[in-house]
Design an enzyme around this catalytic site. Structure first.
Site, PDB file in Angstrom:
ATOM      1  N   ASP A  48       0.839  -1.202   0.000  1.00 30.61           N
ATOM      2  CA  ASP A  48       0.000   0.000   0.000  1.00 30.61           C
ATOM      3  C   ASP A  48       0.878   1.258   0.000  1.00 30.61           C
ATOM      4  O   ASP A  48       0.517   2.275  -0.584  1.00 30.61           O
ATOM      5  CB  ASP A  48      -0.919   0.008   1.234  1.00 30.61           C
ATOM      6  CG  ASP A  48      -2.130  -0.897   1.045  1.00 30.61           C
ATOM      7  OD1 ASP A  48      -2.567  -1.067  -0.102  1.00 30.61           O
ATOM      8  OD2 ASP A  48      -2.625  -1.443   2.047  1.00 30.61           O
ATOM      9  N   GLU A 126      -4.133  10.309   4.532  1.00 27.35           N
ATOM     10  CA  GLU A 126      -4.403  11.278   5.588  1.00 27.35           C
ATOM     11  C   GLU A 126      -3.399  12.416   5.591  1.00 27.35           C
ATOM     12  O   GLU A 126      -2.359  12.351   4.936  1.00 27.35           O
ATOM     13  CB  GLU A 126      -4.363  10.610   6.984  1.00 27.35           C
ATOM     14  CG  GLU A 126      -3.001  10.356   7.583  1.00 27.35           C
ATOM     15  CD  GLU A 126      -2.235   9.214   6.973  1.00 27.35           C
ATOM     16  OE1 GLU A 126      -1.220   9.494   6.305  1.00 27.35           O
ATOM     17  OE2 GLU A 126      -2.611   8.066   7.132  1.00 27.35           O
ATOM     18  N   ARG A 151      -5.570  20.462  22.733  1.00 24.23           N
ATOM     19  CA  ARG A 151      -4.206  20.437  23.279  1.00 24.23           C
ATOM     20  C   ARG A 151      -3.757  18.985  23.336  1.00 24.23           C
ATOM     21  O   ARG A 151      -4.507  18.134  23.834  1.00 24.23           O
ATOM     22  CB  ARG A 151      -4.164  21.005  24.702  1.00 24.23           C
ATOM     23  CG  ARG A 151      -4.333  22.487  24.760  1.00 24.23           C
ATOM     24  CD  ARG A 151      -4.602  22.923  26.178  1.00 24.23           C
ATOM     25  NE  ARG A 151      -5.378  24.144  26.166  1.00 24.23           N
ATOM     26  CZ  ARG A 151      -4.859  25.352  26.297  1.00 24.23           C
ATOM     27  NH1 ARG A 151      -3.571  25.511  26.478  1.00 24.23           N
ATOM     28  NH2 ARG A 151      -5.627  26.423  26.269  1.00 24.23           N
ATOM     29  N   THR A 164      -7.961   2.931   7.592  1.00 23.73           N
ATOM     30  CA  THR A 164      -7.351   1.704   8.111  1.00 23.73           C
ATOM     31  C   THR A 164      -5.845   1.875   8.348  1.00 23.73           C
ATOM     32  O   THR A 164      -5.171   0.941   8.755  1.00 23.73           O
ATOM     33  CB  THR A 164      -7.567   0.548   7.117  1.00 23.73           C
ATOM     34  OG1 THR A 164      -7.275   1.029   5.797  1.00 23.73           O
ATOM     35  CG2 THR A 164      -8.985   0.031   7.161  1.00 23.73           C
ATOM     36  N   ALA A 165      -5.314   3.068   8.074  1.00 23.42           N
ATOM     37  CA  ALA A 165      -3.873   3.301   8.230  1.00 23.42           C
ATOM     38  C   ALA A 165      -3.607   4.027   9.563  1.00 23.42           C
ATOM     39  O   ALA A 165      -4.041   3.560  10.620  1.00 23.42           O
ATOM     40  CB  ALA A 165      -3.367   4.073   7.012  1.00 23.42           C
ATOM     41  N   SER A 169      -4.594   3.511  14.038  1.00 28.05           N
ATOM     42  CA  SER A 169      -3.639   3.403  15.151  1.00 28.05           C
ATOM     43  C   SER A 169      -3.909   4.422  16.254  1.00 28.05           C
ATOM     44  O   SER A 169      -3.493   4.232  17.385  1.00 28.05           O
ATOM     45  CB  SER A 169      -2.209   3.622  14.657  1.00 28.05           C
ATOM     46  OG  SER A 169      -1.886   2.695  13.679  1.00 28.05           O
TER      47      SER A 169
HETATM   48  P1  NAP Z   1       4.670   2.829   4.787  1.00 27.98           P
HETATM   49  O1  NAP Z   1       5.664   1.767   4.966  1.00 27.98           O
HETATM   50  O2  NAP Z   1       4.345   3.314   3.436  1.00 27.98           O
HETATM   51  O3  NAP Z   1       3.319   2.368   5.494  1.00 27.98           O
HETATM   52  C1  NAP Z   1       3.300   1.943   6.848  1.00 27.98           C
HETATM   53  C2  NAP Z   1       2.322   0.788   6.960  1.00 27.98           C
HETATM   54  O4  NAP Z   1       0.993   1.264   6.718  1.00 27.98           O
HETATM   55  C3  NAP Z   1       2.604  -0.331   5.952  1.00 27.98           C
HETATM   56  O5  NAP Z   1       2.429  -1.563   6.599  1.00 27.98           O
HETATM   57  C4  NAP Z   1       1.527  -0.101   4.892  1.00 27.98           C
HETATM   58  O6  NAP Z   1       1.155  -1.275   4.228  1.00 27.98           O
HETATM   59  C5  NAP Z   1       0.380   0.392   5.752  1.00 27.98           C
HETATM   60  N1  NAP Z   1      -0.631   1.162   5.034  1.00 27.98           N
HETATM   61  C6  NAP Z   1      -0.463   2.198   4.164  1.00 27.98           C
HETATM   62  N2  NAP Z   1      -1.659   2.646   3.745  1.00 27.98           N
HETATM   63  C7  NAP Z   1      -2.599   1.868   4.349  1.00 27.98           C
HETATM   64  C8  NAP Z   1      -4.012   1.839   4.329  1.00 27.98           C
HETATM   65  N3  NAP Z   1      -4.707   2.715   3.609  1.00 27.98           N
HETATM   66  N4  NAP Z   1      -4.644   0.934   5.107  1.00 27.98           N
HETATM   67  C9  NAP Z   1      -3.966   0.043   5.868  1.00 27.98           C
HETATM   68  N5  NAP Z   1      -2.615   0.029   5.931  1.00 27.98           N
HETATM   69  C10 NAP Z   1      -1.945   0.929   5.186  1.00 27.98           C
HETATM   70  O7  NAP Z   1       5.066   4.034   5.742  1.00 27.98           O
HETATM   71  P2  NAP Z   1       5.250   5.567   5.537  1.00 27.98           P
HETATM   72  O8  NAP Z   1       5.895   5.815   4.247  1.00 27.98           O
HETATM   73  O9  NAP Z   1       5.871   6.079   6.762  1.00 27.98           O
HETATM   74  O10 NAP Z   1       3.757   6.219   5.529  1.00 27.98           O
HETATM   75  C11 NAP Z   1       2.758   5.892   4.709  1.00 27.98           C
HETATM   76  C12 NAP Z   1       1.526   5.635   5.531  1.00 27.98           C
HETATM   77  O11 NAP Z   1       1.853   4.881   6.675  1.00 27.98           O
HETATM   78  C13 NAP Z   1       0.861   6.890   6.065  1.00 27.98           C
HETATM   79  O12 NAP Z   1      -0.072   7.403   5.152  1.00 27.98           O
HETATM   80  C14 NAP Z   1       0.225   6.424   7.363  1.00 27.98           C
HETATM   81  O13 NAP Z   1      -1.144   6.133   7.205  1.00 27.98           O
HETATM   82  C15 NAP Z   1       0.922   5.122   7.700  1.00 27.98           C
HETATM   83  N6  NAP Z   1       1.577   5.279   8.994  1.00 27.98           N
HETATM   84  C16 NAP Z   1       1.031   4.637  10.045  1.00 27.98           C
HETATM   85  C17 NAP Z   1       1.565   4.802  11.303  1.00 27.98           C
HETATM   86  C18 NAP Z   1       0.916   4.102  12.451  1.00 27.98           C
HETATM   87  O14 NAP Z   1      -0.019   3.332  12.210  1.00 27.98           O
HETATM   88  N7  NAP Z   1       1.348   4.350  13.665  1.00 27.98           N
HETATM   89  C19 NAP Z   1       2.672   5.623  11.514  1.00 27.98           C
HETATM   90  C20 NAP Z   1       3.214   6.277  10.420  1.00 27.98           C
HETATM   91  C21 NAP Z   1       2.646   6.093   9.139  1.00 27.98           C
HETATM   92  P3  NAP Z   1       2.112  -2.031   3.175  1.00 27.98           P
HETATM   93  O15 NAP Z   1       2.987  -2.901   4.010  1.00 27.98           O
HETATM   94  O16 NAP Z   1       1.149  -2.797   2.325  1.00 27.98           O
HETATM   95  O17 NAP Z   1       2.882  -0.987   2.413  1.00 27.98           O
END
Ligand code: NAP
Length: 268
Positions: A48, A126, A151, A164-165, A169
């Site tokens: 993703d 997001e 705050r 779902t991303a 969390s």
């Molecule tokens: P990334 O490696 O691209 O993504 C982090 C994880 O989020 C990967 O496991 C990815 O799945 C999964 N993911 C991405 N979009 C998703 C969706 N729409 N629904 C469910 N899972 C999803 O990391 P990045 O480059 O730092 O950031 C890209 C995205 O990661 C951001 O848009 C944010 O939503 C997410 N993120 C999540 C957290 C958290 O949950 N604490 C923290 C930072 C960022 P794949 O393994 O299939 O790529």
């Protein structure tokens, strides 16, 4: 006769390079042209996260591009096809009888103290606003009316497909992507007798808009999907459902809640 122009965006994994080689050959056999600059169809190979990168590479041409995701691991939320199904994918693409599918995007406008013109971004998952050092204080307006003074660590504003991303969390709700709405979720809000926010995520309709107005400071961090907006003078950020949508090619209709269950719960 050519079937169309395809760009392929992959991550660095070996499995993705192997899938890319095989897919390129299959597409050429089926009379597609590989065009990394001006495609009709963009195929991401990876996860993703790779799909997010592919989307942003072409987010200025959304009205005429359809996207498709191949996952080299488990099935994802934007990635419908697995890397062992490439023959079926190409045949499905050539005889695409799937109903057209498109999902909402977030229109994000960032206003700066030192610039007259706001900067506009599109988010597929997001946007988040956080403060690097101290507690973030922000006034949240809905449709130009003050709603609350926040705050805490920060705020996340997500699309239905992004629910779902990061949103999940931080305790946000999972939204079916057919719902044309966006969601505000708090990141560790301070709630006590002095400071008060609603304390739960809210879903905002497509006819409404949201503005987050920030206390003057130079250490805010605004993220849009995978990238960070670099600027010291952020005054406010406003959000609404974008006029543009992300369009999919050969979208496979997997029950959305089954996809959620497979990703987060597994066998019951
Ligand atoms: P990334 O490696 O691209 O993504 C982090 C994880 O989020 C990967 O496991 C990815 O799945 C999964 N993911 C991405 N979009 C998703 C969706 N729409 N629904 C469910 N899972 C999803 O990391 P990045 O480059 O730092 O950031 C890209 C995205 O990661 C951001 O848009 C944010 O939503 C997410 N993120 C999540 C957290 C958290 O949950 N604490 C923290 C930072 C960022 P794949 O393994 O299939 O790529």
């Amino acid at each position: 006769m050519t079937e169309g122009k395809v760009a392929i965006i992959q991550n660095k994994q070996e499995a993705s390079s192997a899938a890319n080689n095989k897919l390129t050959a299959l597409l050429k056999e089926a009379n597609y042209t590989i065009d990394q600059n001006d495609p009709d169809i963009v195929i991401s190979i990876g996860g993703d996260g790779t799909f997010l990168s592919a989307f942003h590479e072409f987010d200025h041409k959304l009205d005429r591009i359809r996207f498709l995701g191949v996952h080299t691991g488990h099935l994802g939320f934007y990635t419908d096809w697995r890397d062992f199904e490439l023959e079926e994918l190409v045949s499905n693409l050539s005889n695409d009888e799937n109903p057209p599918i498109s999902y909402p995007l977030l229109d994000v406008q960032v206003k700066y103290y030192d610039q007259k013109k706001p900067q506009r971004f599109l988010a597929l998952n997001e946007a988040t606003i956080k403060r690097a050092t101290r507690t973030m204080v922000a006034d949240v307006y809905i449709k130009d009316e003050i709603f609350e003074r926040f705050r805490g660590d920060g705020l996340s504003v997500s699309t239905p497909t992004g629910s779902t991303a990061y949103n999940k969390s931080v305790g946000g709700a999972v939204l079916h992507p057919r719902i044309n709405a966006f969601q505000l979720a708090e990141i560790a809000s301070l709630n006590n007798r002095v400071f008060r926010t609603l304390g739960s995520p809210i879903i905002i309709s497509d006819s409404e808009w949201l503005e987050i107005s920030l206390e003057e400071s130079s250490d805010y961090m605004v993220t849009i999907d995978r990238f960070t907006v670099e600027h010291d003078e952020i005054e406010s950020i406003s959000f609404k459902i974008a006029d543009e949508r992300v369009h999919f090619a050969s979208y496979r209709h997997m029950h959305f809640w089954r996809r959620v269950k497979d990703s987060f719960i597994g066998e019951v």
